[in-house]
Design a protein around this motif. Structure first.
Motif, PDB file in Angstrom:
ATOM      1  N   GLY A   1       0.800  -1.221   0.000  1.00 58.60           N
ATOM      2  CA  GLY A   1       0.000   0.000   0.000  1.00 58.60           C
ATOM      3  C   GLY A   1       0.831   1.267   0.000  1.00 58.60           C
ATOM      4  O   GLY A   1       0.298   2.371   0.071  1.00 58.60           O
ATOM      5  N   ALA A   2       2.174   1.137  -0.106  1.00 61.28           N
ATOM      6  CA  ALA A   2       3.062   2.303  -0.021  1.00 61.28           C
ATOM      7  C   ALA A   2       2.968   3.202  -1.255  1.00 61.28           C
ATOM      8  O   ALA A   2       3.365   4.362  -1.218  1.00 61.28           O
ATOM      9  CB  ALA A   2       4.508   1.843   0.159  1.00 61.28           C
ATOM     10  N   GLY A   3       2.469   2.630  -2.364  1.00 60.50           N
ATOM     11  CA  GLY A   3       2.369   3.435  -3.583  1.00 60.50           C
ATOM     12  C   GLY A   3       3.356   3.026  -4.672  1.00 60.50           C
ATOM     13  O   GLY A   3       3.500   3.715  -5.679  1.00 60.50           O
ATOM     14  N   LYS A   4       4.016   1.875  -4.481  1.00 58.43           N
ATOM     15  CA  LYS A   4       5.036   1.424  -5.452  1.00 58.43           C
ATOM     16  C   LYS A   4       4.432   1.188  -6.832  1.00 58.43           C
ATOM     17  O   LYS A   4       4.948   1.670  -7.842  1.00 58.43           O
ATOM     18  CB  LYS A   4       5.714   0.128  -4.971  1.00 58.43           C
ATOM     19  CG  LYS A   4       6.333   0.220  -3.593  1.00 58.43           C
ATOM     20  CD  LYS A   4       6.990  -1.087  -3.198  1.00 58.43           C
ATOM     21  CE  LYS A   4       6.027  -2.251  -3.027  1.00 58.43           C
ATOM     22  NZ  LYS A   4       5.071  -2.090  -1.903  1.00 58.43           N
ATOM     23  N   THR A   5       3.331   0.424  -6.862  1.00 59.24           N
ATOM     24  CA  THR A   5       2.714   0.096  -8.145  1.00 59.24           C
ATOM     25  C   THR A   5       2.184   1.349  -8.832  1.00 59.24           C
ATOM     26  O   THR A   5       2.362   1.525 -10.038  1.00 59.24           O
ATOM     27  CB  THR A   5       1.559  -0.913  -7.942  1.00 59.24           C
ATOM     28  OG1 THR A   5       2.068  -2.007  -7.208  1.00 59.24           O
ATOM     29  CG2 THR A   5       0.995  -1.395  -9.249  1.00 59.24           C
ATOM     30  N   THR A   6       1.572   2.210  -8.045  1.00 59.90           N
ATOM     31  CA  THR A   6       1.043   3.458  -8.617  1.00 59.90           C
ATOM     32  C   THR A   6       2.187   4.278  -9.206  1.00 59.90           C
ATOM     33  O   THR A   6       2.101   4.794 -10.321  1.00 59.90           O
ATOM     34  CB  THR A   6       0.285   4.259  -7.539  1.00 59.90           C
ATOM     35  OG1 THR A   6      -0.714   3.414  -6.973  1.00 59.90           O
ATOM     36  CG2 THR A   6      -0.363   5.491  -8.126  1.00 59.90           C
TER      37      THR A   6
HETATM   38  P1  ADP Z   1       1.949  -0.888  -3.393  1.00 57.11           P
HETATM   39  O1  ADP Z   1       2.241  -1.246  -4.804  1.00 57.11           O
HETATM   40  O2  ADP Z   1       3.097  -0.219  -2.707  1.00 57.11           O
HETATM   41  O3  ADP Z   1       1.415  -2.034  -2.568  1.00 57.11           O
HETATM   42  P2  ADP Z   1      -0.217   0.677  -4.549  1.00 57.11           P
HETATM   43  O4  ADP Z   1       0.434   1.676  -5.434  1.00 57.11           O
HETATM   44  O5  ADP Z   1      -0.823  -0.521  -5.192  1.00 57.11           O
HETATM   45  O6  ADP Z   1       0.792   0.233  -3.392  1.00 57.11           O
HETATM   46  O7  ADP Z   1      -1.375   1.389  -3.727  1.00 57.11           O
HETATM   47  C1  ADP Z   1      -1.158   2.541  -2.923  1.00 57.11           C
HETATM   48  C2  ADP Z   1      -2.467   2.970  -2.329  1.00 57.11           C
HETATM   49  O8  ADP Z   1      -3.294   3.511  -3.354  1.00 57.11           O
HETATM   50  C3  ADP Z   1      -3.250   1.834  -1.684  1.00 57.11           C
HETATM   51  O9  ADP Z   1      -3.854   2.299  -0.509  1.00 57.11           O
HETATM   52  C4  ADP Z   1      -4.291   1.489  -2.726  1.00 57.11           C
HETATM   53  O10 ADP Z   1      -5.467   0.998  -2.131  1.00 57.11           O
HETATM   54  C5  ADP Z   1      -4.540   2.833  -3.392  1.00 57.11           C
HETATM   55  N1  ADP Z   1      -4.945   2.699  -4.805  1.00 57.11           N
HETATM   56  C6  ADP Z   1      -4.202   2.157  -5.787  1.00 57.11           C
HETATM   57  N2  ADP Z   1      -4.858   2.180  -6.963  1.00 57.11           N
HETATM   58  C7  ADP Z   1      -6.064   2.771  -6.705  1.00 57.11           C
HETATM   59  C8  ADP Z   1      -7.227   3.110  -7.503  1.00 57.11           C
HETATM   60  N3  ADP Z   1      -7.262   2.843  -8.810  1.00 57.11           N
HETATM   61  N4  ADP Z   1      -8.258   3.698  -6.872  1.00 57.11           N
HETATM   62  C9  ADP Z   1      -8.210   3.987  -5.553  1.00 57.11           C
HETATM   63  N5  ADP Z   1      -7.171   3.706  -4.751  1.00 57.11           N
HETATM   64  C10 ADP Z   1      -6.105   3.109  -5.316  1.00 57.11           C
END
Ligand code: ADP
Length: 248
Positions: free
Chosen positions: A42-47
């Motif tokens: 949930g840190a935002g890595k994928t985003t």
């Molecule tokens: P990580 O890859 O580090 O686990 P993510 O980038 O997947 O983290 O997610 C970071 C935060 O953003 C999480 O709390 C996730 O629920 C939220 N999030 C990611 N994508 C979306 C989206 N499309 N809509 C709403 N919240 C999102």
């Protein structure tokens, strides 16, 4: 030096309906480095990764690659500049051999018509480079094996070979070790190390021992923001980093 950093972000932000998944991230990737992006779930890595590869549009901020603002550029145009995301296995054609998969990637890159992909001219033109790339990733013995018959770890190596066919300068790897056993992890780690002599690499990776072994520098994200940056030895002593992981 102006080109010391191949990729730089400033103020990079992604907001989903009032929630900041990535907030004000300044990332600087040094040319030639293996740079890892880590952080608890949930840190935002994928985003962050999806912003860099242009699969998501930032809410604010800027992304510069080789000094050029690529914030609003389409993924294909960014790839043409040499910033390439490794394909997922789903992009590998299962019934084509390893050699054919790499050749098709080369043909695409060089704009050769897909319809004639088995013609003698095409084979003569692209096979030597395809063999070279398979050799680079240690897959020569699988040249004539259909992708569907290759072990999982080898398929990931094939995925990297098809990415190298795009002539990148910088590669973005999304969890290159995901779903792998020890032996495959060691092989892919050695492969990443080997290709890093030629390419800059930014990877998101959960496996911390891989990160420790491979990375020149690590950026730790928590709650969408940069918590710390440094090498593994320094970060493993950092109380804030320990706390972020334990608190996850
Ligand atoms: P990580 O890859 O580090 O686990 P993510 O980038 O997947 O983290 O997610 C970071 C935060 O953003 C999480 O709390 C996730 O629920 C939220 N999030 C990611 N994508 C979306 C989206 N499309 N809509 C709403 N919240 C999102």
């Amino acid at each position: 030096m102006a080109d010391e950093f191949i990729l730089e972000t400033s103020g990079l932000t992604k907001e989903f309906a009032g929630f900041f998944a990535v907030r004000d991230v300044a990332l600087k990737v040094r040319r030639g480095h293996i740079h890892a992006l880590i952080g608890p779930n949930g840190a935002g890595k994928t985003t962050c990764f999806n912003l860099l590869t242009k699969f998501l549009k930032p809410s604010a901020g800027q992304i510069r690659y080789k000094g050029q603002d690529i914030t609003s550029m389409a993924p294909a145009d960014v790839a043409r500049l040499g910033l390439v995301r490794s394909f997922q296995i789903s992009a590998v054609f299962p019934h084509l051999t390893a050699l054919e998969n790499v050749r098709v990637a080369l043909q695409r890159q060089h704009g050769s018509s897909f319809d004639f992909w088995r013609s003698k001219n095409v084979l003569d033109r692209f096979n030597p480079r395809a063999h070279e790339l398979l050799n680079d990733v240690g897959l020569s013995e699988f040249a004539n094996t259909p992708a569907v018959e290759m072990p999982y770890g080898r398929k990931r190596a094939l995925e990297i070979a098809t990415t190298l066919a795009l002539d990148p300068e910088m590669m973005l790897l999304d969890e290159p070790m995901a779903g792998m056993g020890h032996e495959d992890i060691d092989k892919i780690a050695a492969l990443i190390k080997r290709i890093s002599a030629k390419y800059t690499i930014l990877m998101v990776e959960h496996n911390l021992s891989v990160v420790a072994n491979l990375s020149d520098i690590i950026t730790v994200l928590t709650r969408g923001q940069v918590l710390a940056e440094g090498n593994y030895a320094d970060l493993s002593k950092d109380e804030r980093v320990k706390e972020a992981y334990l608190g996850a």
